[in-house]
Design a protein around this motif. Sequence first.
Motif, short mmCIF file in Angstrom:
data_model
loop_
_atom_site.label_atom_id
_atom_site.label_comp_id
_atom_site.label_asym_id
_atom_site.label_seq_id
_atom_site.Cartn_x
_atom_site.Cartn_y
_atom_site.Cartn_z
N GLN A 105 -59.45 -52.29 14.23
CA GLN A 105 -60.58 -53.27 13.77
C GLN A 105 -61.09 -54.38 14.64
O GLN A 105 -62.00 -54.97 14.29
N GLN A 106 -60.41 -54.41 15.90
CA GLN A 106 -60.74 -55.65 16.57
C GLN A 106 -60.12 -55.12 18.24
O GLN A 106 -59.29 -54.08 18.27
N HIS A 107 -60.70 -55.43 19.19
CA HIS A 107 -60.26 -55.37 20.61
C HIS A 107 -58.51 -55.62 20.69
O HIS A 107 -58.05 -56.63 20.01
N GLU A 109 -38.80 -49.50 23.66
CA GLU A 109 -39.59 -49.83 24.84
C GLU A 109 -41.04 -48.76 25.04
O GLU A 109 -42.16 -49.24 25.19
N LEU A 110 -40.80 -47.38 24.91
CA LEU A 110 -41.71 -46.42 24.84
C LEU A 110 -42.55 -46.50 23.53
O LEU A 110 -43.69 -46.35 23.63
N VAL A 111 -42.14 -46.79 22.67
CA VAL A 111 -42.91 -47.27 21.40
C VAL A 111 -43.82 -48.21 21.41
O VAL A 111 -45.03 -48.00 21.10
N LYS A 112 -43.24 -49.38 22.18
CA LYS A 112 -44.28 -50.40 22.47
C LYS A 112 -45.39 -49.85 23.43
O LYS A 112 -46.58 -50.18 23.33
N LEU A 113 -45.01 -49.03 24.49
CA LEU A 113 -46.04 -48.53 25.39
C LEU A 113 -47.18 -47.62 24.63
O LEU A 113 -48.31 -47.52 24.97
N PHE A 114 -46.59 -47.03 23.63
CA PHE A 114 -47.44 -45.99 22.85
C PHE A 114 -48.43 -46.99 22.22
O PHE A 114 -49.58 -46.65 22.33
N PHE A 115 -48.12 -47.83 21.57
CA PHE A 115 -49.26 -48.76 20.95
C PHE A 115 -50.00 -49.40 21.85
O PHE A 115 -51.20 -49.56 21.47
N GLN A 116 -49.58 -49.76 22.98
CA GLN A 116 -50.68 -50.28 24.06
C GLN A 116 -51.61 -49.32 24.38
O GLN A 116 -52.68 -49.60 24.71
N GLY A 117 -51.05 -48.01 24.54
CA GLY A 117 -52.00 -46.93 24.89
C GLY A 117 -52.99 -46.62 23.80
O GLY A 117 -54.08 -46.45 24.10
N VAL A 118 -52.57 -46.79 22.62
CA VAL A 118 -53.45 -46.56 21.43
C VAL A 118 -54.37 -47.77 21.23
O VAL A 118 -55.59 -47.50 21.11
N GLY A 119 -53.85 -48.94 21.62
CA GLY A 119 -55.00 -50.12 21.62
C GLY A 119 -55.97 -49.88 22.80
O GLY A 119 -57.00 -50.49 22.47
N LYS A 120 -55.50 -48.98 23.79
CA LYS A 120 -56.34 -49.27 25.09
C LYS A 120 -57.48 -48.08 24.75
O LYS A 120 -58.81 -48.30 25.27
#
Length: 202
Positions: free
Chosen positions: A197-199, A110-121
């Motif tokens: 590469q994209q939003h 679950e934290l890995v998912k949040l990590f990638f959400q943070g990276v995306g943002k």
Amino acid sequence: MIAAPFSQACENNKIPIVEQLKKIFTTTSKVLEVGSGSGQHAVFFAAQLPHLIWQPTDLTVNHYGINAWRNELPSPNLKPPLELDVSAAWPVVQVDGIFTANTLHIMSWELVKLFFQGVGKHLALQGRLVVYGPFKYQGQFTSESNAQFDLWLKAHDSARGVRNIEDVVQLAQSVGLALTSDTVMPANNQLLVFEKQQHEVR
């Protein structure tokens, strides 16, 4: 004076990693390191990459060690550590580089998912994310030592474990990142490079 914490793994892998970072972050201006740990990587990488700003982050409890290393080996481009918990708001607006080492198998999924959400943002378009650590491929470990390491991780916390590369790549794609390289590193580790590469895709 507080003694700087020492990680043998950081000492062993810092040179192979920085040789890759010199090629990956050629035009990068600011790198956010997620999970700076002992601080050894931060001081070494900042000194080796003087063209960019290196921003260490970790939970506050680890800041004493990072600052001990900063005091021992200061660099003008190495910033004081910031508090970063992937389950909370990140302390930056936008950066063009993010680096993390040996963190995804320590976090829960679950934290890995949040990590990638943070990276995306927070990663700029054309920015690069670099992830170092062990991974499984099609559910298979790359070495017996990684299989034993996975058992050790799960014995300490069942939510931990060596991640499947396919699952990590899928998470990255969901936030607009594409895997551009996967390099075999010493001690059965990998160095993954993703480019924004994209939003962020919802």
